[in-house]
Enzyme design. Structure first.
Site, short mmCIF file in Angstrom:
data_model
loop_
_atom_site.label_atom_id
_atom_site.label_comp_id
_atom_site.label_asym_id
_atom_site.label_seq_id
_atom_site.Cartn_x
_atom_site.Cartn_y
_atom_site.Cartn_z
N HIS A 179 4.32 -7.09 0.87
CA HIS A 179 5.58 -6.45 1.22
C HIS A 179 6.02 -6.87 2.62
CE1 HIS A 179 8.04 -2.42 1.12
NE2 HIS A 179 8.79 -3.49 0.95
N TYR B 49 0.86 -1.18 0.00
CA TYR B 49 0.00 0.00 0.00
C TYR B 49 0.90 1.23 0.00
CZ TYR B 49 0.25 0.17 5.24
OH TYR B 49 0.64 0.23 6.55
N THR B 50 0.33 2.36 -0.45
CA THR B 50 1.15 3.56 -0.59
C THR B 50 1.48 4.21 0.74
OG1 THR B 50 -0.88 4.83 -0.99
CG2 THR B 50 0.35 4.05 -2.93
N GLU C 173 1.83 -0.97 -6.20
CA GLU C 173 1.44 -0.09 -5.11
C GLU C 173 -0.07 0.15 -5.20
OE1 GLU C 173 2.96 1.36 -2.58
OE2 GLU C 173 5.11 1.14 -2.98
#
Length: 254
Positions: A141, A35-36, A99
């Site tokens: 991630h 995620y950003t 992302e």
């Protein structure tokens, strides 16, 4: 490079300067979901394309489902950072990074929207076909960098992706009271847990002592595979879910 055609149909192109060649002849055979962790998608897109940031991703998926490609899939984007999976420490050279716009744990961490997740599924399906990515190598991630990262986090709908053929998944074992391993535990049961985590891919030392690295790996595992309770404690539900995932892997290979 002045421009390129998108690898994925329907994607917009906005070129990031932050990329290079994949190293040592390595090819992409994994997908890493992020995620950003920023307030807006526009800010995240600008940051990923800013040469001063020294970070990038192959793709960015906005809340409305728009897909922006910033680095060609053939190239090495800078999204994974210090990471490890099955002993590979250059995951940037082995993966395609996506992302997903979301504020993240420190800025509210909202639910992922339907249109956004449908776009992520479509994108992952395309990447998996183009690069022959096996389900067990669609990763968070946090899986490859558990000491540093929590994304895309426990709200990410892995079950929904699995229903569309993306990712490795089993229904989590139910949470119930019973014996559990936690920081400070030691002995054969801890060694067995560490061995299973390492066999699945996590970068843990097999020491027989439940150390910080083991806690971080268990926490990352729970975020991905047993999100109902993320506390880093290896309770029976966590261990049973891990065993079931390993058993499914063996069955798929056989």
């Amino acid at each position: 490079m002045s421009g390129f055609l998108p690898d994925h149909g329907g994607a917009e192109v906005r070129i990031s300067p932050n990329f290079g060649p994949r190293r040592d002849g390595k090819r992409a055979d994994a997908i890493i979901l992020h995620y950003t962790g920023m307030e807006t998608g526009e800010a995240a897109e600008a940051w990923l394309c800013n040469p001063e940031s020294e970070v990038s991703s192959h793709y960015l998926v906005h809340e409305d489902g728009r897909i922006v490609q910033m680095v060609r899939e053939i190239d090495r984007a800078w999204h994974a950072g210090a990471s490890s999976w099955h002993g590979e420490t250059d995951m940037n050279s082995r993966s395609v990074g996506i992302e997903i716009v979301n504020s993240g744990h420190f800025l509210g961490y909202e639910d992922f929207g339907d249109r956004q997740i449908e776009a992520v599924i479509d994108l992952c399906q395309g990447i998996s076909l183009r690069h022959r990515v096996p389900p067990e190598r669609v990763l968070a991630h946090s899986d490859i960098a558990p000491a540093r990262k929590a994304d895309p986090g426990e709200k990410f709908p892995w079950r929904r992706l699995a229903a569309s053929g993306i990712g490795h998944f089993v229904a989590p074992a139910p949470i119930r009271e019973g014996e559990a391993l936690a920081q400070g535990s030691a002995g054969q049961a801890v060694e067995n847990l560490q061995s299973m985590l390492a066999l699945y891919g996590y970068g843990v030392d097999i020491s027989g002592t439940f150390d910080d690295g083991t806690w971080q790996a268990v926490t990352a595992f729970q975020r991905h595979f047993r999100p109902a309770l993320v506390d880093g404690i290896a309770d029976e539900s966590t261990v049973e879910t891990l065993r079931a995932l390993l058993a499914k892997l063996v069955k798929n290979v056989a």
